[in-house]
Design a protein around this motif. Structure first.
Motif, PDB file in Angstrom:
ATOM      1  N   THR A  76       0.852  -1.193   0.000  1.00  0.00           N
ATOM      2  CA  THR A  76       0.000   0.000   0.000  1.00  0.00           C
ATOM      3  C   THR A  76       0.890   1.246   0.000  1.00  0.00           C
ATOM      4  O   THR A  76       2.109   1.162   0.165  1.00  0.00           O
ATOM      5  N   ASP A  77       0.267   2.397  -0.154  1.00  0.00           N
ATOM      6  CA  ASP A  77       1.019   3.655  -0.111  1.00  0.00           C
ATOM      7  C   ASP A  77       1.827   3.781   1.186  1.00  0.00           C
ATOM      8  O   ASP A  77       2.955   4.254   1.181  1.00  0.00           O
ATOM      9  N   ARG A  78       1.236   3.335   2.293  1.00  0.00           N
ATOM     10  CA  ARG A  78       1.934   3.411   3.587  1.00  0.00           C
ATOM     11  C   ARG A  78       3.150   2.487   3.657  1.00  0.00           C
ATOM     12  O   ARG A  78       4.018   2.681   4.487  1.00  0.00           O
ATOM     13  N   GLY A  79       3.191   1.465   2.806  1.00  0.00           N
ATOM     14  CA  GLY A  79       4.282   0.501   2.837  1.00  0.00           C
ATOM     15  C   GLY A  79       5.482   0.873   1.995  1.00  0.00           C
ATOM     16  O   GLY A  79       6.471   0.142   1.969  1.00  0.00           O
ATOM     17  N   LEU A  80       5.413   2.012   1.310  1.00  0.00           N
ATOM     18  CA  LEU A  80       6.547   2.447   0.491  1.00  0.00           C
ATOM     19  C   LEU A  80       7.626   3.077   1.366  1.00  0.00           C
ATOM     20  O   LEU A  80       7.328   3.810   2.305  1.00  0.00           O
ATOM     21  N   ILE A  81       8.849   2.822   1.019  1.00  0.00           N
ATOM     22  CA  ILE A  81       9.966   3.441   1.725  1.00  0.00           C
ATOM     23  C   ILE A  81      10.092   4.895   1.262  1.00  0.00           C
ATOM     24  O   ILE A  81       9.912   5.199   0.076  1.00  0.00           O
ATOM     25  N   SER A  82      10.369   5.787   2.175  1.00  0.00           N
ATOM     26  CA  SER A  82      10.536   7.192   1.785  1.00  0.00           C
ATOM     27  C   SER A  82      11.871   7.364   1.063  1.00  0.00           C
ATOM     28  O   SER A  82      12.800   6.566   1.222  1.00  0.00           O
TER      29      SER A  82
END
Length: 102
Positions: free
Chosen positions: A47-53
């Motif tokens: 999900t979007d929250r699981g992407l690394i910054s």
């Protein structure tokens, strides 16, 4: 060949995938593994929250490059050495720009 195991590979070659391990989900199952939130652009199991910054990716990539250089020096192998500011690519495939650290 100096074969390494998967945990070595994730820590030293693919820090983006290493980060995603704790965020993997599936959109079409019931239970704890079901995705909660919108899938990241061009992804099916994150999900979007699981992407690394971007910042975290760059930091992890630089740390991995330093570990590899130290390992090679200890083992007497020649290898590419990181240059200041060289991250290897354009910040870990986080093309959506959202960069949540989840």
């Amino acid at each position: 060949l100096r074969c390494k195991n998967m945990s070595w590979y994730l820590a030293n070659v693919d820090p983006e995938m290493e980060f995603e391990l704790d965020h993997i989900c599936h959109p079409y199952v019931d239970g704890d593994d079901k995705c909660r939130g919108p899938l990241a652009r061009n992804r099916f199991t994150i999900t979007d929250r699981g992407l690394i910054s971007r910042d975290r990716y760059i930091r992890r990539r630089m740390e991995a490059d330093l570990r590899l250089a130290e390992e090679d020096e200890r083992e007497g192998h020649a290898r590419w050495r990181p240059r200041a500011g060289n991250t290897g690519d354009s910040a870990g495939g986080n093309s959506s720009g959202s960069g949540g650290d989840g």
